[in-house]
Write a protein that holds these residues in place. Structure first.
Motif, mmCIF file in Angstrom:
data_model
loop_
_atom_site.group_PDB
_atom_site.id
_atom_site.type_symbol
_atom_site.label_atom_id
_atom_site.label_comp_id
_atom_site.label_asym_id
_atom_site.label_seq_id
_atom_site.Cartn_x
_atom_site.Cartn_y
_atom_site.Cartn_z
ATOM 1 N N PRO A 1 0.830 -1.212 0.000
ATOM 2 C CA PRO A 1 0.000 0.000 0.000
ATOM 3 C C PRO A 1 0.861 1.259 0.000
ATOM 4 C CG PRO A 1 0.069 -0.935 2.196
ATOM 5 C CD PRO A 1 0.843 -1.881 1.316
ATOM 6 N N ALA A 2 0.313 2.340 -0.532
ATOM 7 C CA ALA A 2 1.049 3.601 -0.552
ATOM 8 C C ALA A 2 1.353 4.069 0.864
ATOM 9 C CB ALA A 2 0.242 4.662 -1.307
ATOM 10 N N ASP A 3 0.436 3.783 1.790
ATOM 11 C CA ASP A 3 0.629 4.207 3.182
ATOM 12 C C ASP A 3 1.189 3.078 4.043
ATOM 13 O OD1 ASP A 3 -1.629 2.629 3.112
ATOM 14 O OD2 ASP A 3 -2.759 3.831 4.562
ATOM 15 N N TRP A 4 2.131 2.307 3.478
ATOM 16 C CA TRP A 4 2.653 1.124 4.154
ATOM 17 C C TRP A 4 3.212 1.445 5.543
ATOM 18 C CZ3 TRP A 4 7.723 1.770 5.280
ATOM 19 C CH2 TRP A 4 8.498 2.594 4.447
ATOM 20 N N GLN A 5 3.864 2.596 5.677
ATOM 21 C CA GLN A 5 4.468 2.906 6.976
ATOM 22 C C GLN A 5 3.387 3.160 8.029
ATOM 23 O OE1 GLN A 5 7.806 5.494 6.881
ATOM 24 N NE2 GLN A 5 8.208 5.264 9.067
ATOM 25 N N HIS A 6 2.338 3.865 7.658
ATOM 26 C CA HIS A 6 1.230 4.104 8.587
ATOM 27 C C HIS A 6 0.611 2.786 9.035
ATOM 28 C CE1 HIS A 6 -2.455 5.659 10.344
ATOM 29 N NE2 HIS A 6 -3.134 4.859 9.545
ATOM 30 N N LYS B 1 13.042 -1.011 -1.282
ATOM 31 C CA LYS B 1 14.203 -0.220 -0.848
ATOM 32 C C LYS B 1 13.805 0.772 0.240
ATOM 33 C CE LYS B 1 17.975 2.588 -2.743
ATOM 34 N NZ LYS B 1 18.557 3.184 -3.979
ATOM 35 N N ALA B 2 12.658 1.422 0.066
ATOM 36 C CA ALA B 2 12.186 2.407 1.045
ATOM 37 C C ALA B 2 11.790 1.731 2.359
ATOM 38 C CB ALA B 2 10.994 3.180 0.471
ATOM 39 N N ILE B 3 11.133 0.579 2.262
ATOM 40 C CA ILE B 3 10.710 -0.156 3.465
ATOM 41 C C ILE B 3 11.934 -0.588 4.270
ATOM 42 C CG2 ILE B 3 9.607 -2.287 4.259
ATOM 43 C CD1 ILE B 3 7.720 -1.955 1.757
ATOM 44 N N ARG B 4 12.921 -1.119 3.571
ATOM 45 C CA ARG B 4 14.131 -1.565 4.264
ATOM 46 C C ARG B 4 14.890 -0.375 4.857
ATOM 47 N NH1 ARG B 4 15.831 -6.672 3.873
ATOM 48 N NH2 ARG B 4 16.670 -6.013 5.875
ATOM 49 N N ALA B 5 14.936 0.748 4.116
ATOM 50 C CA ALA B 5 15.639 1.939 4.609
ATOM 51 C C ALA B 5 14.984 2.484 5.874
ATOM 52 C CB ALA B 5 15.672 3.012 3.520
ATOM 53 N N ALA C 1 -0.357 -1.344 13.249
ATOM 54 C CA ALA C 1 -0.356 -2.726 13.738
ATOM 55 C C ALA C 1 0.862 -3.033 14.602
ATOM 56 C CB ALA C 1 -0.404 -3.694 12.563
ATOM 57 N N ASP C 2 1.763 -2.059 14.717
ATOM 58 C CA ASP C 2 3.012 -2.227 15.468
ATOM 59 C C ASP C 2 3.753 -3.465 14.971
ATOM 60 O OD1 ASP C 2 5.022 -1.714 17.249
ATOM 61 O OD2 ASP C 2 3.967 -2.492 19.003
ATOM 62 N N CYS C 3 3.985 -3.503 13.656
ATOM 63 C CA CYS C 3 4.631 -4.646 13.010
ATOM 64 C C CYS C 3 6.040 -4.289 12.565
ATOM 65 C CB CYS C 3 3.815 -5.104 11.798
ATOM 66 S SG CYS C 3 2.310 -5.980 12.246
ATOM 67 N N ALA C 4 6.892 -5.302 12.526
ATOM 68 C CA ALA C 4 8.287 -5.102 12.135
ATOM 69 C C ALA C 4 8.535 -5.408 10.665
ATOM 70 C CB ALA C 4 9.195 -5.978 12.995
ATOM 71 N N GLY C 5 7.521 -5.987 9.973
ATOM 72 C CA GLY C 5 7.733 -6.356 8.579
ATOM 73 C C GLY C 5 6.452 -6.379 7.779
ATOM 74 N N LEU C 6 6.615 -6.329 6.460
ATOM 75 C CA LEU C 6 5.502 -6.371 5.519
ATOM 76 C C LEU C 6 5.668 -7.587 4.618
ATOM 77 C CD1 LEU C 6 3.039 -4.538 4.613
ATOM 78 C CD2 LEU C 6 4.532 -3.768 2.756
ATOM 79 N N HIS C 7 4.611 -8.393 4.497
ATOM 80 C CA HIS C 7 4.619 -9.578 3.640
ATOM 81 C C HIS C 7 3.632 -9.334 2.505
ATOM 82 C CE1 HIS C 7 5.393 -11.967 7.643
ATOM 83 N NE2 HIS C 7 6.269 -10.998 7.432
#
Length: 263
Positions: free
Chosen positions: A183-188, A211-215, A193-199
């Protein structure tokens, strides 16, 4: 990783991930989410598996993907409307092949014992019936109290409510958010959800987003990747791990070649 080095209260299970995770066990070669598929995955060299957790009518955590029983058993109706004793009578293997006719649906407690024996890390995907998210997470909590889990443990879900319930009841277990497309708002959403990763799904891989998620300090995992070249490209692009129905196929392809970055 020695089993005694990783209590289930891992500060960040992602740090212990291998690059290949067996999706519902070796589900390309045995009936998904069963003892047979999980044992086969371990035999093929998998160090982690991903399985699905839901609950029975009497509130017992069981390993099953669909809300309905029809696809992966000889039963019918909804899992959540059957008591554990009824679920245990079902044949969970013949739908795949006659040789698996004796397979039975596993409880989470049984799975934890098996994964301890096989020294397998676990990604437990929470698959609650809508409205029963807290009950599903509480059933998982009870199972983990009954069986001290000695391997690395990760929770994931498409359900924000389930992940929030997991944070309340088991805040020490690492969580990942499942989506189809990034999602465009992946960080939000990860913060919510207080999660450490996105699957996310292979079809929606986006190199710049990864690249942005990992950064930003988060992790990425991709499902379901059955092509070895695909797996190599994703790992080289910075993805932590891929889920596959054919762990042996991917592991054989990846072993004996140039190292994959941090892997």
């Amino acid at each position: 990783m020695p089993s005694h080095s990783m209590p289930f209260a891992s500060p960040d299970a992602y740090e212990y991930l291998p690059p290949v995770i067996a999706h519902r066990g070796a589900s390309g070669s045995a009936p998904e989410n069963t003892r047979a598929a999980i044992a086969l995955a371990a035999h093929q060299g998998a160090r982690w598996i991903e399985v699905d957790v839901t609950i029975s009518a009497d509130g017992i955590a069981v390993i099953h993907h669909d809300a309905d029983l029809a696809r992966c058993s000889d039963g019918s109706g909804l899992v959540i409307q059957k008591r554990l004793a009824e679920l245990k009578q079902l044949d969970a293997g013949s739908w795949y092949a006659a040789e698996f006719a004796q397979e039975r649906m596993l409880t989470l407690t049984e799975l934890l014992v098996l994964a301890n024996q096989l020294e397998l890390g676990l990604n437990l995907e929470i698959k609650p019936t809508i409205g029963r998210e807290p009950e599903t997470v509480w059933a998982m909590h009870k199972a983990l109290q009954q069986v001290p889990f000695e391997q690395a443990l990760l929770f994931s879900s498409f359900s924000i409510h389930a992940l929030q319930a997991a944070r309340r009841h088991m805040p020490h277990v690492t969580r990942g958010l499942n989506v189809e497309a990034i999602p465009a708002d992946w960080q939000h959403r990860l913060e919510e959800a207080d999660c450490a990763g996105l699957h996310f799904a292979r079809e929606f891989f986006d190199a710049q987003a990864v690249k942005a998620i990992r950064a930003a300090g988060y992790h990425c995992m991709v499902f379901t990747v059955n092509d070895p070249d695909d797996a190599r490209q994703l790992l080289q692009a910075g993805v932590d791990a891929v889920f596959t129905d054919f762990p042996q196929r991917l592991l054989q392809h990846l072993q004996g070649r140039a190292p994959l970055g941090k892997h």
